[in-house]
Design a protein around this motif. Structure first.
Motif, PDB file in Angstrom:
ATOM      1  N   ARG A 161      32.197  65.644   9.530  1.00  0.00           N
ATOM      2  CA  ARG A 161      30.745  65.396   9.431  1.00  0.00           C
ATOM      3  C   ARG A 161      29.929  66.582   9.940  1.00  0.00           C
ATOM      4  O   ARG A 161      28.804  66.801   9.507  1.00  0.00           O
ATOM      5  CB  ARG A 161      30.359  64.154  10.231  1.00  0.00           C
ATOM      6  CG  ARG A 161      30.792  62.866   9.567  1.00  0.00           C
ATOM      7  CD  ARG A 161      30.285  61.662  10.360  1.00  0.00           C
ATOM      8  NE  ARG A 161      30.871  60.445   9.827  1.00  0.00           N
ATOM      9  CZ  ARG A 161      30.361  59.743   8.822  1.00  0.00           C
ATOM     10  NH1 ARG A 161      29.229  60.095   8.272  1.00  0.00           N
ATOM     11  NH2 ARG A 161      30.965  58.659   8.385  1.00  0.00           N
ATOM     12  N   VAL A 162      30.479  67.333  10.907  1.00  0.00           N
ATOM     13  CA  VAL A 162      29.709  68.455  11.472  1.00  0.00           C
ATOM     14  C   VAL A 162      29.495  69.524  10.401  1.00  0.00           C
ATOM     15  O   VAL A 162      28.360  69.951  10.140  1.00  0.00           O
ATOM     16  CB  VAL A 162      30.407  69.056  12.708  1.00  0.00           C
ATOM     17  CG1 VAL A 162      29.594  70.218  13.257  1.00  0.00           C
ATOM     18  CG2 VAL A 162      30.633  67.995  13.779  1.00  0.00           C
ATOM     19  N   ALA A 165      27.164  68.219   7.616  1.00  0.00           N
ATOM     20  CA  ALA A 165      25.758  68.103   8.030  1.00  0.00           C
ATOM     21  C   ALA A 165      25.147  69.489   8.273  1.00  0.00           C
ATOM     22  O   ALA A 165      23.979  69.729   7.967  1.00  0.00           O
ATOM     23  CB  ALA A 165      25.656  67.247   9.292  1.00  0.00           C
ATOM     24  N   CYS A 183      18.181  63.719  11.977  1.00  0.00           N
ATOM     25  CA  CYS A 183      19.255  62.950  11.320  1.00  0.00           C
ATOM     26  C   CYS A 183      20.154  62.290  12.338  1.00  0.00           C
ATOM     27  O   CYS A 183      20.492  62.887  13.355  1.00  0.00           O
ATOM     28  CB  CYS A 183      20.089  63.888  10.439  1.00  0.00           C
ATOM     29  SG  CYS A 183      21.673  63.195   9.911  1.00  0.00           S
ATOM     30  N   SER A 185      23.687  59.510  11.754  1.00  0.00           N
ATOM     31  CA  SER A 185      24.494  58.884  10.721  1.00  0.00           C
ATOM     32  C   SER A 185      24.298  57.373  10.685  1.00  0.00           C
ATOM     33  O   SER A 185      24.011  56.749  11.709  1.00  0.00           O
ATOM     34  CB  SER A 185      25.967  59.194  11.005  1.00  0.00           C
ATOM     35  OG  SER A 185      26.787  58.586  10.055  1.00  0.00           O
ATOM     36  N   TYR A 190      29.706  56.673  14.500  1.00  0.00           N
ATOM     37  CA  TYR A 190      29.378  58.095  14.694  1.00  0.00           C
ATOM     38  C   TYR A 190      27.966  58.200  15.265  1.00  0.00           C
ATOM     39  O   TYR A 190      26.987  57.990  14.552  1.00  0.00           O
ATOM     40  CB  TYR A 190      29.493  58.865  13.374  1.00  0.00           C
ATOM     41  CG  TYR A 190      29.618  60.359  13.621  1.00  0.00           C
ATOM     42  CD1 TYR A 190      30.861  60.929  13.840  1.00  0.00           C
ATOM     43  CD2 TYR A 190      28.494  61.174  13.688  1.00  0.00           C
ATOM     44  CE1 TYR A 190      30.985  62.288  14.114  1.00  0.00           C
ATOM     45  CE2 TYR A 190      28.607  62.528  13.964  1.00  0.00           C
ATOM     46  CZ  TYR A 190      29.859  63.072  14.168  1.00  0.00           C
ATOM     47  OH  TYR A 190      29.980  64.413  14.444  1.00  0.00           O
ATOM     48  N   THR A 192      26.550  60.824  17.142  1.00  0.00           N
ATOM     49  CA  THR A 192      25.914  62.140  17.313  1.00  0.00           C
ATOM     50  C   THR A 192      24.995  62.425  16.130  1.00  0.00           C
ATOM     51  O   THR A 192      25.328  62.104  14.992  1.00  0.00           O
ATOM     52  CB  THR A 192      26.994  63.239  17.407  1.00  0.00           C
ATOM     53  OG1 THR A 192      27.840  62.955  18.518  1.00  0.00           O
ATOM     54  CG2 THR A 192      26.376  64.612  17.598  1.00  0.00           C
ATOM     55  N   GLY A 193      23.842  63.002  16.420  1.00  0.00           N
ATOM     56  CA  GLY A 193      22.898  63.369  15.351  1.00  0.00           C
ATOM     57  C   GLY A 193      22.330  64.739  15.646  1.00  0.00           C
ATOM     58  O   GLY A 193      22.860  65.479  16.486  1.00  0.00           O
ATOM     59  N   TYR A 194      21.251  65.083  14.991  1.00  0.00           N
ATOM     60  CA  TYR A 194      20.683  66.410  15.247  1.00  0.00           C
ATOM     61  C   TYR A 194      19.209  66.483  14.875  1.00  0.00           C
ATOM     62  O   TYR A 194      18.696  65.668  14.110  1.00  0.00           O
ATOM     63  CB  TYR A 194      21.459  67.487  14.480  1.00  0.00           C
ATOM     64  CG  TYR A 194      21.389  67.381  12.968  1.00  0.00           C
ATOM     65  CD1 TYR A 194      20.358  67.975  12.244  1.00  0.00           C
ATOM     66  CD2 TYR A 194      22.351  66.681  12.253  1.00  0.00           C
ATOM     67  CE1 TYR A 194      20.308  67.877  10.863  1.00  0.00           C
ATOM     68  CE2 TYR A 194      22.300  66.584  10.874  1.00  0.00           C
ATOM     69  CZ  TYR A 194      21.281  67.183  10.184  1.00  0.00           C
ATOM     70  OH  TYR A 194      21.217  67.077   8.818  1.00  0.00           O
ATOM     71  N   TYR A 202      20.304  74.429  14.414  1.00  0.00           N
ATOM     72  CA  TYR A 202      20.927  73.102  14.302  1.00  0.00           C
ATOM     73  C   TYR A 202      21.232  72.603  15.708  1.00  0.00           C
ATOM     74  O   TYR A 202      22.154  73.100  16.361  1.00  0.00           O
ATOM     75  CB  TYR A 202      22.194  73.264  13.470  1.00  0.00           C
ATOM     76  CG  TYR A 202      22.969  72.006  13.174  1.00  0.00           C
ATOM     77  CD1 TYR A 202      22.569  71.137  12.168  1.00  0.00           C
ATOM     78  CD2 TYR A 202      24.143  71.702  13.875  1.00  0.00           C
ATOM     79  CE1 TYR A 202      23.311  70.006  11.873  1.00  0.00           C
ATOM     80  CE2 TYR A 202      24.889  70.569  13.578  1.00  0.00           C
ATOM     81  CZ  TYR A 202      24.455  69.729  12.581  1.00  0.00           C
ATOM     82  OH  TYR A 202      25.200  68.608  12.279  1.00  0.00           O
ATOM     83  N   ARG A 204      22.481  69.761  17.877  1.00  0.00           N
ATOM     84  CA  ARG A 204      23.190  68.490  17.924  1.00  0.00           C
ATOM     85  C   ARG A 204      22.828  67.748  19.204  1.00  0.00           C
ATOM     86  O   ARG A 204      22.670  68.363  20.261  1.00  0.00           O
ATOM     87  CB  ARG A 204      24.711  68.716  17.887  1.00  0.00           C
ATOM     88  CG  ARG A 204      25.163  69.619  16.778  1.00  0.00           C
ATOM     89  CD  ARG A 204      26.658  69.875  16.818  1.00  0.00           C
ATOM     90  NE  ARG A 204      27.429  68.671  16.632  1.00  0.00           N
ATOM     91  CZ  ARG A 204      28.249  68.137  17.529  1.00  0.00           C
ATOM     92  NH1 ARG A 204      28.395  68.712  18.711  1.00  0.00           N
ATOM     93  NH2 ARG A 204      28.925  67.042  17.251  1.00  0.00           N
ATOM     94  N   ARG A 218      17.961  60.291   7.354  1.00  0.00           N
ATOM     95  CA  ARG A 218      17.378  61.633   7.539  1.00  0.00           C
ATOM     96  C   ARG A 218      15.883  61.599   7.306  1.00  0.00           C
ATOM     97  O   ARG A 218      15.406  60.859   6.432  1.00  0.00           O
ATOM     98  CB  ARG A 218      17.963  62.618   6.525  1.00  0.00           C
ATOM     99  CG  ARG A 218      19.402  62.929   6.717  1.00  0.00           C
ATOM    100  CD  ARG A 218      19.877  64.071   5.821  1.00  0.00           C
ATOM    101  NE  ARG A 218      20.970  64.774   6.464  1.00  0.00           N
ATOM    102  CZ  ARG A 218      22.237  64.344   6.435  1.00  0.00           C
ATOM    103  NH1 ARG A 218      22.567  63.274   5.777  1.00  0.00           N
ATOM    104  NH2 ARG A 218      23.171  65.024   7.079  1.00  0.00           N
TER     105      ARG A 218
HETATM  106  C1  PML Z   1      26.128  61.867   8.575  1.00  0.00           C
HETATM  107  O1  PML Z   1      27.307  62.081   8.421  1.00  0.00           O
HETATM  108  O2  PML Z   1      25.564  61.010   7.934  1.00  0.00           O
HETATM  109  C2  PML Z   1      25.350  62.652   9.582  1.00  0.00           C
HETATM  110  C3  PML Z   1      26.229  63.384  10.500  1.00  0.00           C
HETATM  111  C4  PML Z   1      25.495  64.161  11.566  1.00  0.00           C
HETATM  112  C5  PML Z   1      26.456  65.100  12.230  1.00  0.00           C
HETATM  113  C6  PML Z   1      26.003  65.550  13.539  1.00  0.00           C
HETATM  114  C7  PML Z   1      27.027  66.466  14.197  1.00  0.00           C
HETATM  115  O3  PML Z   1      27.988  65.944  14.778  1.00  0.00           O
HETATM  116  O4  PML Z   1      26.844  67.686  14.152  1.00  0.00           O
END
Ligand code: PML
Length: 257
Positions: A161-162, A165, A183, A185, A190, A192-194, A202, A204, A218
Protein backbone atom coordinates in the motif's frame (compact mmCIF):
# COMPACT_ATOMS: atom_id res chain seq x y z
CA UNK A 1 -6.42 -4.95 -12.87
CA UNK A 2 -9.55 -4.82 -10.77
CA UNK A 3 -10.90 -7.71 -8.73
CA UNK A 4 -14.34 -7.78 -7.14
CA UNK A 5 -16.47 -10.17 -5.12
CA UNK A 6 -20.26 -9.79 -4.99
CA UNK A 7 -19.85 -6.38 -6.62
CA UNK A 8 -17.43 -5.18 -3.92
CA UNK A 9 -13.88 -4.03 -4.66
CA UNK A 10 -11.26 -6.54 -3.45
CA UNK A 11 -8.00 -5.44 -5.02
CA UNK A 12 -6.63 -3.41 -7.88
CA UNK A 13 -3.35 -2.36 -9.44
CA UNK A 14 -2.10 -0.61 -12.52
CA UNK A 15 1.13 -0.45 -14.45
CA UNK A 16 2.63 1.43 -17.35
CA UNK A 17 4.74 -1.00 -19.34
CA UNK A 18 6.38 -1.66 -22.68
CA UNK A 19 4.24 -3.53 -25.21
CA UNK A 20 6.44 -6.65 -25.06
CA UNK A 21 5.98 -6.98 -21.27
CA UNK A 22 2.17 -6.90 -21.34
CA UNK A 23 1.49 -10.68 -21.51
CA UNK A 24 3.69 -11.42 -18.46
CA UNK A 25 2.34 -8.41 -16.60
CA UNK A 26 -1.33 -9.32 -17.08
CA UNK A 27 -0.52 -12.85 -15.90
CA UNK A 28 1.25 -11.48 -12.80
CA UNK A 29 -1.61 -9.10 -11.98
CA UNK A 30 -4.21 -11.85 -12.43
CA UNK A 31 -2.16 -14.03 -10.09
CA UNK A 32 -2.09 -11.15 -7.63
CA UNK A 33 -5.88 -10.75 -7.89
CA UNK A 34 -6.36 -14.41 -7.02
CA UNK A 35 -4.03 -14.43 -4.02
CA UNK A 36 -4.09 -10.90 -2.69
CA UNK A 37 -7.15 -10.95 -0.53
CA UNK A 38 -8.73 -13.31 1.98
CA UNK A 39 -11.61 -13.83 -0.46
CA UNK A 40 -11.52 -15.34 -3.93
CA UNK A 41 -12.75 -12.79 -6.47
CA UNK A 42 -15.67 -13.65 -8.68
CA UNK A 43 -14.61 -11.12 -11.32
CA UNK A 44 -11.12 -10.06 -12.39
CA UNK A 45 -10.80 -7.42 -15.09
CA UNK A 46 -7.50 -6.69 -16.77
CA UNK A 47 -7.77 -3.74 -19.15
CA UNK A 48 -4.93 -2.83 -21.50
CA UNK A 49 -4.86 0.68 -22.96
CA UNK A 50 -2.38 2.20 -25.36
CA UNK A 51 -0.61 5.38 -24.20
CA UNK A 52 1.30 7.75 -26.45
CA UNK A 53 4.85 7.63 -25.05
CA UNK A 54 5.54 11.20 -26.17
CA UNK A 55 2.72 12.46 -23.94
CA UNK A 56 3.86 10.78 -20.75
CA UNK A 57 4.95 13.18 -18.02
CA UNK A 58 8.21 12.09 -16.33
CA UNK A 59 8.50 13.14 -12.71
CA UNK A 60 10.11 12.45 -9.33
CA UNK A 61 8.36 10.96 -6.33
CA UNK A 62 7.76 13.17 -3.29
CA UNK A 63 9.94 12.78 -0.20
CA UNK A 64 8.57 10.57 2.57
CA UNK A 65 8.21 11.51 6.23
CA UNK A 66 6.61 9.19 8.79
CA UNK A 67 4.97 10.71 11.85
CA UNK A 68 4.56 8.33 14.76
CA UNK A 69 1.42 9.15 16.73
CA UNK A 70 0.07 7.43 19.86
CA UNK A 71 -3.59 7.22 18.75
CA UNK A 72 -5.86 8.09 15.84
CA UNK A 73 -7.15 11.19 17.62
CA UNK A 74 -3.62 12.60 17.73
CA UNK A 75 -3.14 11.50 14.13
CA UNK A 76 -6.17 13.47 12.99
CA UNK A 77 -5.06 16.51 14.92
CA UNK A 78 -1.67 16.31 13.20
CA UNK A 79 -3.34 15.80 9.80
CA UNK A 80 -5.34 18.97 10.47
CA UNK A 81 -2.17 20.92 11.24
CA UNK A 82 -0.42 19.68 8.12
CA UNK A 83 -3.43 20.58 5.98
CA UNK A 84 -3.60 24.07 7.48
CA UNK A 85 0.13 24.51 6.82
CA UNK A 86 -0.61 23.63 3.20
CA UNK A 87 -3.21 26.40 2.97
CA UNK A 88 -6.51 24.67 3.76
CA UNK A 89 -8.83 26.86 5.87
CA UNK A 90 -9.42 25.66 9.46
CA UNK A 91 -13.19 25.20 9.05
CA UNK A 92 -12.62 23.21 5.85
CA UNK A 93 -10.11 20.97 7.62
CA UNK A 94 -12.48 20.01 10.44
CA UNK A 95 -15.42 19.48 8.11
CA UNK A 96 -13.34 17.37 5.72
CA UNK A 97 -11.91 15.13 8.43
CA UNK A 98 -15.43 14.54 9.73
CA UNK A 99 -16.76 13.84 6.26
CA UNK A 100 -14.11 11.20 5.53
CA UNK A 101 -14.70 9.60 8.93
CA UNK A 102 -18.48 9.50 8.57
CA UNK A 103 -18.64 8.34 4.94
CA UNK A 104 -18.55 10.91 2.12
CA UNK A 105 -20.85 9.14 -0.39
CA UNK A 106 -24.50 10.26 -0.55
CA UNK A 107 -25.57 7.05 1.27
CA UNK A 108 -22.95 7.63 3.99
CA UNK A 109 -20.60 4.95 2.64
CA UNK A 110 -17.11 5.14 1.17
CA UNK A 111 -16.45 6.46 -2.33
CA UNK A 112 -14.44 4.60 -4.98
CA UNK A 113 -12.74 7.83 -6.05
CA UNK A 114 -11.69 11.02 -4.31
CA UNK A 115 -13.57 14.09 -3.17
CA UNK A 116 -12.40 17.41 -4.60
CA UNK A 117 -12.72 20.27 -2.12
CA UNK A 118 -12.19 24.02 -2.40
CA UNK A 119 -9.49 24.84 0.15
CA UNK A 120 -11.18 28.09 1.26
CA UNK A 121 -14.94 27.47 1.05
CA UNK A 122 -15.04 23.70 1.57
CA UNK A 123 -17.36 23.33 -1.42
CA UNK A 124 -17.28 19.86 -2.97
CA UNK A 125 -16.42 20.06 -6.64
CA UNK A 126 -16.31 16.48 -7.95
CA UNK A 127 -18.97 15.99 -10.65
CA UNK A 128 -20.31 12.78 -9.10
CA UNK A 129 -20.43 12.51 -5.28
CA UNK A 130 -20.83 8.75 -5.41
CA UNK A 131 -17.97 7.94 -7.78
CA UNK A 132 -15.50 10.75 -7.05
CA UNK A 133 -12.37 11.27 -9.13
CA UNK A 134 -10.33 8.12 -9.88
CA UNK A 135 -6.61 8.68 -10.38
CA UNK A 136 -5.18 6.44 -13.06
CA UNK A 137 -2.29 5.93 -15.51
CA UNK A 138 0.69 6.40 -13.21
CA UNK A 139 3.55 4.10 -12.35
CA UNK A 140 7.19 3.81 -11.41
CA UNK A 141 9.44 3.45 -14.49
CA UNK A 142 9.58 -0.31 -15.16
CA UNK A 143 13.38 -0.55 -14.77
CA UNK A 144 13.28 1.25 -11.43
CA UNK A 145 10.48 -0.64 -9.65
CA UNK A 146 12.73 -3.27 -8.01
CA UNK A 147 15.20 -0.67 -6.69
CA UNK A 148 12.37 1.40 -5.23
CA UNK A 149 10.76 -1.63 -3.60
CA UNK A 150 14.11 -2.61 -2.12
CA UNK A 151 14.61 0.88 -0.74
CA UNK A 152 11.15 0.94 0.85
CA UNK A 153 11.67 -2.56 2.26
CA UNK A 154 14.97 -1.50 3.81
CA UNK A 155 13.35 1.36 5.74
CA UNK A 156 10.36 -0.71 6.88
CA UNK A 157 7.93 0.63 4.28
CA UNK A 158 7.63 -2.56 2.24
CA UNK A 159 3.84 -2.90 2.48
CA UNK A 160 2.40 -2.77 -1.04
CA UNK A 161 0.00 0.00 0.00
CA UNK A 162 2.89 2.40 0.68
CA UNK A 163 4.35 2.20 -2.83
CA UNK A 164 0.92 2.38 -4.47
CA UNK A 165 -0.22 5.34 -2.37
CA UNK A 166 3.13 7.13 -2.87
CA UNK A 167 2.82 6.84 -6.65
CA UNK A 168 -0.79 7.99 -6.59
CA UNK A 169 0.03 10.95 -4.32
CA UNK A 170 3.01 11.75 -6.57
CA UNK A 171 0.66 12.15 -9.50
CA UNK A 172 -1.92 14.12 -7.50
CA UNK A 173 0.78 16.59 -6.44
CA UNK A 174 1.45 17.34 -10.12
CA UNK A 175 -2.19 18.20 -10.85
CA UNK A 176 -2.92 21.86 -11.68
CA UNK A 177 -4.27 23.73 -8.64
CA UNK A 178 -3.66 21.05 -6.01
CA UNK A 179 -2.68 22.28 -2.55
CA UNK A 180 -2.92 19.04 -0.53
CA UNK A 181 -4.25 15.52 -0.36
CA UNK A 182 -5.63 13.72 2.71
CA UNK A 183 -6.00 9.93 2.65
CA UNK A 184 -6.60 7.00 4.86
CA UNK A 185 -7.54 3.54 3.71
CA UNK A 186 -11.00 2.00 3.92
CA UNK A 187 -9.35 -1.35 4.70
CA UNK A 188 -10.40 -2.02 8.33
CA UNK A 189 -6.96 -3.34 9.30
CA UNK A 190 -4.83 -0.59 7.70
CA UNK A 191 -4.79 2.48 9.92
CA UNK A 192 -1.87 4.49 8.51
CA UNK A 193 -2.74 7.39 6.21
CA UNK A 194 -1.10 10.52 4.91
CA UNK A 195 -1.24 14.19 4.07
CA UNK A 196 0.64 15.09 0.89
CA UNK A 197 1.46 18.60 -0.26
CA UNK A 198 3.75 20.05 -2.93
CA UNK A 199 6.04 21.63 -0.31
CA UNK A 200 6.10 19.02 2.49
CA UNK A 201 5.85 15.90 0.31
CA UNK A 202 4.30 12.61 1.42
CA UNK A 203 3.71 12.75 5.18
CA UNK A 204 2.61 9.42 6.57
CA UNK A 205 0.73 9.39 9.87
CA UNK A 206 0.88 6.03 11.63
CA UNK A 207 -2.70 6.11 12.95
CA UNK A 208 -5.60 7.97 11.41
CA UNK A 209 -8.41 5.63 12.42
CA UNK A 210 -9.30 2.86 14.83
CA UNK A 211 -8.51 -0.74 13.82
CA UNK A 212 -11.67 -2.32 12.40
CA UNK A 213 -13.10 0.95 11.07
CA UNK A 214 -14.22 0.37 7.44
CA UNK A 215 -14.33 4.09 6.55
CA UNK A 216 -11.69 5.87 4.50
CA UNK A 217 -10.95 7.59 1.23
CA UNK A 218 -9.21 10.56 -0.32
CA UNK A 219 -9.74 14.30 -0.49
CA UNK A 220 -7.96 16.55 -2.99
CA UNK A 221 -7.90 20.17 -1.80
CA UNK A 222 -7.57 22.68 -4.58
CA UNK A 223 -7.03 26.39 -5.03
CA UNK A 224 -9.80 27.67 -7.27
CA UNK A 225 -7.91 30.68 -8.64
CA UNK A 226 -7.28 29.96 -12.33
CA UNK A 227 -8.51 26.41 -11.74
CA UNK A 228 -10.30 24.44 -14.41
CA UNK A 229 -12.20 21.37 -13.19
CA UNK A 230 -12.17 19.55 -16.53
CA UNK A 231 -8.43 20.09 -16.93
CA UNK A 232 -7.81 18.90 -13.36
CA UNK A 233 -9.88 15.72 -13.78
CA UNK A 234 -8.51 14.98 -17.25
CA UNK A 235 -4.98 15.20 -15.85
CA UNK A 236 -5.73 12.80 -12.99
CA UNK A 237 -7.74 10.30 -14.98
CA UNK A 238 -6.06 10.41 -18.41
CA UNK A 239 -2.50 11.70 -18.40
CA UNK A 240 0.25 9.10 -18.16
CA UNK A 241 2.85 9.87 -15.47
CA UNK A 242 6.01 7.82 -14.90
CA UNK A 243 8.16 8.28 -11.84
CA UNK A 244 11.94 8.03 -11.81
CA UNK A 245 14.61 8.01 -9.10
CA UNK A 246 14.34 7.42 -5.40
CA UNK A 247 12.32 9.55 -2.99
CA UNK A 248 14.11 11.12 -0.04
CA UNK A 249 13.32 9.31 3.22
CA UNK A 250 13.29 11.65 6.20
CA UNK A 251 13.86 10.41 9.76
CA UNK A 252 10.68 9.32 11.57
CA UNK A 253 9.17 12.08 13.66
CA UNK A 254 7.08 11.77 16.78
CA UNK A 255 3.88 13.69 17.44
CA UNK A 256 2.38 13.88 20.91
CA UNK A 257 -0.53 16.09 21.92
C1 PML B 1 -5.13 2.80 0.57
O1 PML B 1 -4.54 1.77 0.35
O2 PML B 1 -6.31 2.89 0.32
C2 PML B 1 -4.42 3.96 1.19
C3 PML B 1 -3.13 3.57 1.75
C4 PML B 1 -2.38 4.70 2.43
C5 PML B 1 -0.97 4.27 2.67
C6 PML B 1 -0.30 5.06 3.70
C7 PML B 1 1.11 4.56 3.95
O3 PML B 1 1.27 3.59 4.69
O4 PML B 1 2.05 5.17 3.43
Amino acid sequence: MRATCCGRHLSGAERISRVEDIPALTAALTERAMSHSARIPDEVHCTVERLDASEILHAELPDITTWDVPAWQAGRELAGRLLKNAGVAAHVVSRSLACLAEGPAPDGGVMRGAMVVDRLSGERLEPDNRRGVRVSRMDVAPDERVALRNLLDKVGLGHHRVLEALVLAGKVLKAPGIVAELCWSDAPDYVTGYVASPIEGYQRITRLKETGDPMGGRIFFIDRRNWDRDEFIAFLEQRGVLFHGKPGINPTRTWRV
